[in-house]
Design a protein around this motif. Structure first.
Motif, short mmCIF file in Angstrom:
data_model
loop_
_atom_site.label_atom_id
_atom_site.label_comp_id
_atom_site.label_asym_id
_atom_site.label_seq_id
_atom_site.Cartn_x
_atom_site.Cartn_y
_atom_site.Cartn_z
N MET A 1 0.67 -1.11 0.05
CA MET A 1 0.09 -0.02 -0.07
C MET A 1 0.74 1.34 -0.13
N GLN A 2 1.87 1.28 0.86
CA GLN A 2 2.93 2.42 0.94
C GLN A 2 3.41 2.83 -0.27
N LEU A 3 4.04 1.73 -0.99
CA LEU A 3 4.67 1.81 -2.21
C LEU A 3 3.75 2.29 -3.47
N LEU A 4 2.60 1.87 -3.31
CA LEU A 4 1.61 2.38 -4.66
C LEU A 4 1.06 3.57 -4.39
N ASN A 5 1.15 4.27 -2.96
CA ASN A 5 0.78 5.46 -2.77
C ASN A 5 2.03 6.35 -3.19
N VAL A 6 3.45 6.04 -3.03
CA VAL A 6 4.33 6.54 -3.54
C VAL A 6 4.63 6.80 -4.93
N ALA A 7 4.19 5.58 -5.73
CA ALA A 7 4.19 5.24 -7.18
C ALA A 7 3.37 6.50 -7.92
N CYS A 8 2.23 6.81 -7.12
CA CYS A 8 1.03 7.60 -7.59
C CYS A 8 1.61 9.10 -7.00
N GLY A 9 2.67 9.37 -6.60
CA GLY A 9 3.33 10.73 -6.47
C GLY A 9 3.05 11.09 -4.84
N GLY A 10 2.51 10.23 -4.01
CA GLY A 10 2.35 10.67 -2.61
C GLY A 10 3.85 10.47 -1.65
N SER A 11 3.75 10.69 -0.42
CA SER A 11 4.73 10.36 0.33
C SER A 11 4.37 9.75 1.71
N LEU A 12 5.40 9.37 2.41
CA LEU A 12 5.03 8.50 3.64
C LEU A 12 5.42 9.14 4.81
N TYR A 13 5.12 8.80 6.16
CA TYR A 13 5.50 9.09 7.29
C TYR A 13 6.81 8.00 7.27
N GLN A 14 8.00 8.39 7.57
CA GLN A 14 9.28 7.32 7.65
C GLN A 14 8.92 6.38 8.98
N ASP A 15 8.31 6.97 9.91
CA ASP A 15 7.91 6.21 11.20
C ASP A 15 6.49 6.99 11.68
N ILE A 16 5.73 6.24 11.99
CA ILE A 16 4.36 7.16 12.51
C ILE A 16 4.66 7.90 13.76
N GLY A 17 5.65 7.83 14.22
CA GLY A 17 6.09 8.91 15.41
C GLY A 17 6.24 10.00 14.99
N GLU A 18 6.45 10.25 13.91
CA GLU A 18 6.59 11.78 13.27
C GLU A 18 5.28 12.55 13.35
N ARG A 19 4.03 11.45 13.12
CA ARG A 19 2.74 12.34 13.12
C ARG A 19 2.72 13.21 14.40
N PRO A 20 1.99 14.36 14.28
CA PRO A 20 1.75 15.25 15.50
C PRO A 20 0.59 14.82 16.39
N GLU A 21 0.02 13.72 15.90
CA GLU A 21 -1.20 13.26 16.65
C GLU A 21 -0.65 12.08 17.51
N LYS A 22 -1.44 11.94 18.50
CA LYS A 22 -0.94 10.82 19.47
C LYS A 22 -1.24 9.14 18.93
N ASN A 23 -0.58 8.45 18.48
CA ASN A 23 -0.96 7.24 18.01
C ASN A 23 -1.18 6.02 18.99
N LEU A 24 -1.97 5.13 18.31
CA LEU A 24 -2.39 3.89 18.88
C LEU A 24 -1.25 2.76 18.72
N LEU A 25 -1.00 1.72 19.21
CA LEU A 25 -0.18 0.67 18.92
C LEU A 25 -0.52 0.34 17.47
N HIS A 26 0.78 0.30 16.56
CA HIS A 26 0.48 -0.21 15.16
C HIS A 26 1.67 -1.25 15.07
N ALA A 27 2.38 -1.50 15.79
CA ALA A 27 3.09 -2.57 15.74
C ALA A 27 2.96 -3.77 16.77
N GLN A 28 2.04 -4.76 16.76
CA GLN A 28 1.31 -5.55 17.63
C GLN A 28 2.47 -6.37 18.16
#
Length: 247
Positions: free
Chosen positions: A118-145
Motif C-alpha cells: 500500500m505504501q509503495l503504491l501511494n508513493v508510485a502515484c506521487g504521494g509520500s510516507l511518514y518514515q515512522d508514524i511517530g513523526e505524526r503530530p497526533e498521538k498514535n495507537l499501537l501499530h506494531a502488535q
C-alpha cells in the motif's frame, strides 16, 4: 482455465544455509499464496530481477498483481532524506516494485496492496510516507502488535462510499497491525477508504477500481476474520474481468 493468474511480487531475504554461507533468496509469505488459492486465483511468484524490465515477460502473464508486505520504502522516492527511524531498505526491490506498479498502471492490470505494498503504491502515484508514524503530530495507537499475526488488534473505520465498504460490507473492522510507516500525503488519483481511530491511514483505493490497498495483513486473518477473504476475492474478480477484456 477460468481462474485469473495473480502475480505476487517477490521480496529478498538473506539467509545462512547449512554451511553458514549467506545467500539471497526470493520469497513471499505462504499466507499470501494460500489466500489467493482459496479465493479464486492462480498465484505465481514474480522474482526480483537484476534489471526491472527483465520481469516484463512474467508480468505479461498476470491478470492481477499482489503487492505484499515487507521492507521500508526508500524515502528518496518521495524526495526526503532518511530519518533516524527509517528501517532497512533494498534499492533493487524498490526499483522492481515501482517498475511493476508503472507496468500495471499503464496496462490497467488490477492491483491489491498490503502494508508495504500500500505504501509503495501511494508513493508510485506521487504521494509520500511518514518514515515512522511517530513523526505524526497526533498521538498514535499501537501499530506494531506483539500478538500473533492472526490476532485482530485495533479497529479501522471504513469510508461510506468506498469500494472497501462494498468489499467488506461493514462500517468498521478489527484488523491486525504490523507497521511503523504510513501514508502521509496521498498519491494523485487515490482516495482514503479507511483510517484507524487515531487517524492513521489504513486503506486507500483508486475510484476506477484499479488499486485497492490496505495497511493491515488480511492474508493472516483468513480464519480469524473471514471477511478479509473478500479482499482477495475482489482482486481475483477484477483480474478475471481484465483477462476477459484483453482476450
Amino acid at each position: 482455465m477460468n481462474k485469473p493468474i495473480i502475480g505476487v511480487l517477490g521480496s529478498i531475504r538473506r539467509d545462512s544455509d547449512a554451511d553458514f554461507v549467506c545467500v539471497d533468496r526470493t520469497y513471499t509469505n505462504t499466507a499470501c499464496i494460500r489466500a489467493l488459492d482459496r479465493n479464486g486465483g492462480v498465484p505465481i511468484l514474480v522474482p526480483v530481477p537484476e534489471v526491472p524490465t527483465l520481469a516484463d515477460p512474467a508480468l505479461a502473464l498476470c491478470d492481477g498483481l499482489l503487492f505484499p508486505g515487507g521492507w521500508d520504502v526508500d524515502p528518496r522516492h518521495y524526495g526526503e532524506p532518511p530519518h533516524a527511524t527509517l528501517g532497512p531498505v533494498l534499492p533493487e526491490l524498490d526499483a522492481f516494485w515501482f517498475h511493476a506498479a508503472a507496468y500495471a498502471m499503464e496496462r490497467r492490470i488490477p492491483m491489491l496492496g498490503i502494508c508495504r505494498g500500500m505504501q509503495l503504491l501511494n508513493v508510485a502515484c506521487g504521494g509520500s510516507l511518514y518514515q515512522d508514524i511517530g513523526e505524526r503530530p497526533e498521538k498514535n495507537l499501537l501499530h506494531a502488535q506483539q500478538l500473533r499475526r492472526d490476532t485482530p488488534t485495533h479497529k479501522v473505520l471504513i469510508e461510506p462510499e468506498s469500494r472497501l465498504r462494498r468489499i467488506l460490507d461493514a462500517e468498521s473492522a478489527y484488523t491486525n497491525t504490523l507497521h511503523h510507516q504510513s501514508v502521509k500525503n496521498l498519491g494523485k488519483g487515490l482516495a482514503i477508504s479507511a483510517r484507524a481511530e487515531d487517524g492513521v491511514v489504513e486503506a486507500i483505493e483508486s475510484p476506477d477500481g484499479l488499486i485497492v490497498a490496505v495497511q493491515w495483513h488480511p492474508e493472516d486473518l483468513q480464519t480469524t476474520a473471514p471477511a478479509m477473504n473478500h479482499l482477495f476475492e475482489d482482486l481475483c474478480d477484477r483480474a478475471l474481468r481484465y483477462r476477459k477484456d484483453r482476450a
